[in-house]
Write a protein that holds these residues in place. Structure first.
Motif, mmCIF file in Angstrom:
data_model
loop_
_atom_site.group_PDB
_atom_site.id
_atom_site.type_symbol
_atom_site.label_atom_id
_atom_site.label_comp_id
_atom_site.label_asym_id
_atom_site.label_seq_id
_atom_site.Cartn_x
_atom_site.Cartn_y
_atom_site.Cartn_z
ATOM 1 N N MET A 270 0.853 -1.172 0.000
ATOM 2 C CA MET A 270 0.000 0.000 0.000
ATOM 3 C C MET A 270 0.900 1.237 0.000
ATOM 4 O O MET A 270 1.923 1.272 0.667
ATOM 5 C CB MET A 270 -0.892 -0.009 1.232
ATOM 6 C CG MET A 270 -1.849 1.146 1.233
ATOM 7 S SD MET A 270 -3.280 0.952 2.296
ATOM 8 C CE MET A 270 -4.101 -0.396 1.531
ATOM 9 N N LYS A 271 0.492 2.224 -0.776
ATOM 10 C CA LYS A 271 1.267 3.468 -0.881
ATOM 11 C C LYS A 271 0.365 4.659 -0.602
ATOM 12 O O LYS A 271 -0.811 4.643 -0.917
ATOM 13 C CB LYS A 271 1.863 3.592 -2.270
ATOM 14 C CG LYS A 271 2.750 2.411 -2.630
ATOM 15 C CD LYS A 271 3.683 2.739 -3.735
ATOM 16 C CE LYS A 271 4.409 1.488 -4.166
ATOM 17 N NZ LYS A 271 5.716 1.351 -3.673
ATOM 18 N N LYS A 272 0.960 5.676 -0.001
ATOM 19 C CA LYS A 272 0.238 6.925 0.247
ATOM 20 C C LYS A 272 0.620 7.910 -0.846
ATOM 21 O O LYS A 272 1.795 8.149 -1.102
ATOM 22 C CB LYS A 272 0.595 7.492 1.618
ATOM 23 C CG LYS A 272 -0.140 8.778 1.928
ATOM 24 C CD LYS A 272 0.231 9.324 3.290
ATOM 25 C CE LYS A 272 -0.504 10.623 3.552
ATOM 26 N NZ LYS A 272 -0.109 11.226 4.821
ATOM 27 N N HIS B 184 -5.895 1.968 -13.473
ATOM 28 C CA HIS B 184 -6.337 0.659 -12.994
ATOM 29 C C HIS B 184 -6.518 -0.310 -14.159
ATOM 30 O O HIS B 184 -6.073 -1.466 -14.096
ATOM 31 C CB HIS B 184 -7.634 0.819 -12.194
ATOM 32 C CG HIS B 184 -8.066 -0.417 -11.497
ATOM 33 N ND1 HIS B 184 -9.376 -0.797 -11.423
ATOM 34 C CD2 HIS B 184 -7.370 -1.368 -10.835
ATOM 35 C CE1 HIS B 184 -9.470 -1.922 -10.756
ATOM 36 N NE2 HIS B 184 -8.270 -2.285 -10.387
ATOM 37 N N PRO C 223 1.416 -4.156 -10.813
ATOM 38 C CA PRO C 223 0.718 -3.677 -9.620
ATOM 39 C C PRO C 223 0.224 -2.232 -9.779
ATOM 40 O O PRO C 223 0.980 -1.345 -10.159
ATOM 41 C CB PRO C 223 1.772 -3.773 -8.513
ATOM 42 C CG PRO C 223 2.721 -4.828 -8.997
ATOM 43 C CD PRO C 223 2.747 -4.675 -10.493
ATOM 44 N N GLU D 71 -0.586 -0.007 -7.542
ATOM 45 C CA GLU D 71 0.055 0.996 -6.685
ATOM 46 C C GLU D 71 1.388 1.454 -7.258
ATOM 47 O O GLU D 71 1.748 2.625 -7.133
ATOM 48 C CB GLU D 71 0.214 0.481 -5.254
ATOM 49 C CG GLU D 71 1.093 -0.725 -5.109
ATOM 50 C CD GLU D 71 1.057 -1.318 -3.716
ATOM 51 O OE1 GLU D 71 2.133 -1.373 -3.101
ATOM 52 O OE2 GLU D 71 -0.014 -1.714 -3.250
ATOM 53 N N ASP D 72 2.119 0.566 -7.920
ATOM 54 C CA ASP D 72 3.397 0.954 -8.531
ATOM 55 C C ASP D 72 3.176 1.882 -9.729
ATOM 56 O O ASP D 72 3.913 2.850 -9.915
ATOM 57 C CB ASP D 72 4.184 -0.279 -8.970
ATOM 58 C CG ASP D 72 4.697 -1.097 -7.795
ATOM 59 O OD1 ASP D 72 4.677 -0.585 -6.654
ATOM 60 O OD2 ASP D 72 5.099 -2.248 -8.019
ATOM 61 N N TYR E 184 -4.639 6.484 0.144
ATOM 62 C CA TYR E 184 -3.903 5.228 0.209
ATOM 63 C C TYR E 184 -4.361 4.326 -0.924
ATOM 64 O O TYR E 184 -5.553 4.105 -1.090
ATOM 65 C CB TYR E 184 -4.121 4.552 1.561
ATOM 66 C CG TYR E 184 -3.498 5.343 2.676
ATOM 67 C CD1 TYR E 184 -2.182 5.107 3.053
ATOM 68 C CD2 TYR E 184 -4.207 6.356 3.321
ATOM 69 C CE1 TYR E 184 -1.588 5.862 4.064
ATOM 70 C CE2 TYR E 184 -3.617 7.108 4.327
ATOM 71 C CZ TYR E 184 -2.311 6.855 4.687
ATOM 72 O OH TYR E 184 -1.725 7.591 5.674
ATOM 73 N N VAL E 185 -3.398 3.850 -1.721
ATOM 74 C CA VAL E 185 -3.733 2.970 -2.830
ATOM 75 C C VAL E 185 -3.003 1.645 -2.657
ATOM 76 O O VAL E 185 -1.858 1.599 -2.227
ATOM 77 C CB VAL E 185 -3.401 3.587 -4.211
ATOM 78 C CG1 VAL E 185 -4.244 4.815 -4.466
ATOM 79 C CG2 VAL E 185 -1.936 3.901 -4.359
ATOM 80 N N GLY E 186 -3.722 0.595 -2.961
ATOM 81 C CA GLY E 186 -3.169 -0.752 -2.955
ATOM 82 C C GLY E 186 -3.441 -1.355 -4.318
ATOM 83 O O GLY E 186 -3.357 -0.681 -5.337
ATOM 84 N N ASN E 187 -3.826 -2.605 -4.323
ATOM 85 C CA ASN E 187 -4.193 -3.274 -5.564
ATOM 86 C C ASN E 187 -5.666 -3.644 -5.471
ATOM 87 O O ASN E 187 -6.011 -4.693 -4.934
ATOM 88 C CB ASN E 187 -3.306 -4.498 -5.804
ATOM 89 C CG ASN E 187 -1.897 -4.085 -6.148
ATOM 90 O OD1 ASN E 187 -1.698 -3.280 -7.038
ATOM 91 N ND2 ASN E 187 -0.929 -4.610 -5.430
#
Length: 115
Positions: free
Chosen positions: A1-3, A58, A67, A69-70, A20-23
């Motif tokens: 997870m990234k902010k 997305h 991914p 988030e990347d 906050y983003v994840g997958n």
């Protein structure tokens, strides 16, 4: 997870807000829940352009098995280095092969270290 800090509107003024983003799941908008909370609890809004960009990023992440988030982090970092505002998805499309190669290299290194 990234902010990631995204520009949001509050009564006509722009302020960065941490998201906050994840997958996310394939059928979910990546920041819909956070955007809804921002609107209902804080009276802020995320611009439609940002929401659309996240949807397209997305889709790209799903199509290319990279991914989410990347890709988001790369797109925002790339956009922040540009002097003028740029569409995040245009930046990704131009650098898609480089991003995929970098991700494959990371995964290969992880696999080699685990052997």
């Amino acid at each position: 997870m990234k902010k990631l800090n995204l520009p949001c509107q509050f009564n006509g003024q722009t302020q960065d807000v941490g998201f906050y983003v994840g997958n996310p799941k394939a059928d979910n908008h990546p920041i819909q829940n956070q955007s809804h909370w921002l609107s209902s609890e804080r009276g802020g809004s995320v611009s439609p352009n940002v929401m659309d960009s996240f949807s397209r990023i997305h889709e790209l992440s799903l199509q290319n098995k990279v991914p989410f988030e990347d890709l988001c982090e790369f797109a925002i970092n790339s956009a922040n280095t540009e002097e003028e505002e740029t569409d995040l998805t245009d930046e990704l499309l131009e650098n898609k092969d480089k991003i995929i190669d970098e991700q494959l290299s990371k995964e290969k290194a992880i696999l080699e270290n685990n052997e």
